[in-house]
Write a protein that holds these residues in place. Structure first.
Motif, PDB file in Angstrom:
ATOM      1  N   THR A  95       7.119  10.774   0.166  1.00 16.29           N
ATOM      2  CA  THR A  95       7.892   9.908  -0.723  1.00 16.29           C
ATOM      3  C   THR A  95       7.520  10.155  -2.178  1.00 16.29           C
ATOM      4  O   THR A  95       8.392  10.246  -3.056  1.00 16.29           O
ATOM      5  CB  THR A  95       7.665   8.432  -0.372  1.00 16.29           C
ATOM      6  N   GLY A  96       6.227  10.282  -2.448  1.00 18.78           N
ATOM      7  CA  GLY A  96       5.781  10.557  -3.807  1.00 18.78           C
ATOM      8  C   GLY A  96       6.293  11.882  -4.322  1.00 18.78           C
ATOM      9  O   GLY A  96       6.717  11.995  -5.482  1.00 18.78           O
ATOM     10  N   ALA A  99       3.599   8.312   2.356  1.00 17.95           N
ATOM     11  CA  ALA A  99       3.473   8.269   0.908  1.00 17.95           C
ATOM     12  C   ALA A  99       3.460   9.658   0.278  1.00 17.95           C
ATOM     13  O   ALA A  99       3.982   9.854  -0.824  1.00 17.95           O
ATOM     14  CB  ALA A  99       2.204   7.513   0.514  1.00 17.95           C
ATOM     15  N   GLN A 137       0.828  -1.199   0.000  1.00 14.27           N
ATOM     16  CA  GLN A 137       0.000   0.000   0.000  1.00 14.27           C
ATOM     17  C   GLN A 137       0.863   1.250   0.000  1.00 14.27           C
ATOM     18  O   GLN A 137       0.567   2.228  -0.699  1.00 14.27           O
ATOM     19  CB  GLN A 137      -0.922   0.016   1.224  1.00 14.27           C
ATOM     20  N   SER A 138       1.945   1.233   0.776  1.00 12.33           N
ATOM     21  CA  SER A 138       2.835   2.385   0.844  1.00 12.33           C
ATOM     22  C   SER A 138       3.462   2.679  -0.514  1.00 12.33           C
ATOM     23  O   SER A 138       3.537   3.834  -0.951  1.00 12.33           O
ATOM     24  CB  SER A 138       3.924   2.150   1.894  1.00 12.33           C
ATOM     25  N   MET A 158      -4.533   6.330   3.255  1.00 19.03           N
ATOM     26  CA  MET A 158      -3.267   6.119   2.573  1.00 19.03           C
ATOM     27  C   MET A 158      -2.126   6.128   3.570  1.00 19.03           C
ATOM     28  O   MET A 158      -2.260   6.650   4.698  1.00 19.03           O
ATOM     29  CB  MET A 158      -3.035   7.201   1.509  1.00 19.03           C
ATOM     30  N   ALA A 159      -0.996   5.545   3.177  1.00 20.20           N
ATOM     31  CA  ALA A 159       0.176   5.488   4.052  1.00 20.20           C
ATOM     32  C   ALA A 159       0.655   6.895   4.375  1.00 20.20           C
ATOM     33  O   ALA A 159       0.679   7.771   3.504  1.00 20.20           O
ATOM     34  CB  ALA A 159       1.290   4.690   3.384  1.00 20.20           C
ATOM     35  N   ARG A 161       2.272   1.742  -3.507  1.00 23.61           N
ATOM     36  CA  ARG A 161       1.225   2.183  -4.431  1.00 23.61           C
ATOM     37  C   ARG A 161       0.854   3.636  -4.179  1.00 23.61           C
ATOM     38  O   ARG A 161       0.758   4.440  -5.118  1.00 23.61           O
ATOM     39  CB  ARG A 161      -0.012   1.298  -4.288  1.00 23.61           C
ATOM     40  N   ASP A 162       0.655   4.008  -2.920  1.00 17.83           N
ATOM     41  CA  ASP A 162       0.281   5.383  -2.597  1.00 17.83           C
ATOM     42  C   ASP A 162       1.375   6.367  -2.996  1.00 17.83           C
ATOM     43  O   ASP A 162       1.102   7.459  -3.499  1.00 17.83           O
ATOM     44  CB  ASP A 162      -0.011   5.509  -1.100  1.00 17.83           C
ATOM     45  N   SER A 163       2.627   5.964  -2.780  1.00 15.69           N
ATOM     46  CA  SER A 163       3.752   6.837  -3.141  1.00 15.69           C
ATOM     47  C   SER A 163       3.797   7.071  -4.645  1.00 15.69           C
ATOM     48  O   SER A 163       4.027   8.192  -5.111  1.00 15.69           O
ATOM     49  CB  SER A 163       5.073   6.226  -2.667  1.00 15.69           C
TER      50      SER A 163
END
Length: 281
Positions: free
Chosen positions: A123-124, A120, A19-20, A116-117, A22-24
């Motif tokens: 990081t994103g 993220a 999940q982390s 969401m994480a 994907r969210d990032s």
């Protein structure tokens, strides 16, 4: 928000880590879409490093003594590793300003309301900045070749140098993220991001041989994380280097650059994520 909600799902493993990731990637995609819609961000980001290349190459090139040579072409090859490193680190100010702007507009609060994480969002954002930095480096390398910069090693070593530059830029971006979360306005984030960058980049071996500095200042420059990356790139590019130094980072610049970058990421990512949680609580 449409860029976030309409983004195509990314296939990653399930679970907390999945999940982390994907969210990032979704946040990174959102920021890249935003950057593509504001091309002047990339254009203005290119102007300053190109100006540095031209000004330092032609204004100071003939008056610099590098390894006993005052040939301008020698200084150009010596200079470019410093310009590349300066470019990736100065991107930190823009990253901090972008995060501060999202905070100021309340966008971070909207993200926080989503399942969401927590890390993220940051990081994103840093991954999107890394892509922009890579594009800037590519254009800058083309300009450097046009003014006479050349490498004298194999393709693998040259690519390794650029990888080190991107890793250093990514590490410093986390410092910018922490600054962006710690101030109230994007303007303050920009100013705060530049204040510490100037001594880091200029008290180094980027533009002059540190052996010409006073002993205590040379010691500071030789142990500067920025200097380690610059020296590592010169070594990997096969460009003119510095006078011999007993400092460990100058003896083993590639390893020093890797260690510095990993430590900076670990420390400042942890601090930035903690600040994000408390700032939006």
């Amino acid at each position: 928000m449409s860029a976030v909600t309409d983004a195509a799902p990314v296939a990653v493993p399930k679970g907390i880590l999945g999940q982390s990731v994907r969210d990032s990637l979704v946040i990174a995609q959102r920021n890249l879409i935003r950057m593509s819609r504001i091309p002047e961000m990339l254009i203005f980001g290119l102007i300053q490093p190109i100006m540095f290349v031209v000004l330092f190459s032609y204004v100071f090139g003939g008056s610099m003594n590098i390894g006993g040579s005052t040939d301008p072409s020698t200084y150009r090859e010596f200079l470019m590793a410093g310009i590349f490193a300066q470019t990736v680190t100065f991107a930190t100010a823009g990253a901090g300003a972008g995060i501060a702007d999202d905070m100021h507009k309340g966008l971070i609060d909207r993200f926080r309301s989503l399942p969401m994480a927590r890390g993220a969002v940051l990081t994103g954002r840093t991954l999107a900045d890394l892509v922009q930095t890579a594009l800037t480096l590519f254009v800058l390398a083309v300009v450097a070749l046009l003014v006479g910069w050349r490498t004298h090693t194999n393709v693998g070593e040259v690519l390794g140098a650029f990888a080190l530059l991107l890793l250093t830029g990514y590490a410093f971006t986390w410092i910018g993220a922490l600054i962006g979360l710690s101030v109230r306005t994007p303007e303050a984030a920009t100013s705060g991001g530049l204040i510490w960058l100037f001594p880091i980049t200029f008290v180094s071996n980027a533009f002059v041989d540190s052996s010409r500095m006073t002993p205590w200042l040379r010691h500071v420059a030789d142990w500067n994380p920025f200097s380690a990356t610059v020296q590592a790139c010169r070594q990997l590019f096969g460009n003119p280097g510095l006078s011999p130094s007993d400092a460990w980072p100058m003896q083993h610049p590639v390893w020093a650059s890797l260690i510095y970058s990993v430590l900076i990421i670990l420390v400042f990512r942890t601090l930035a994520v903690r600040k994000y949680r408390s700032a939006t609580a």
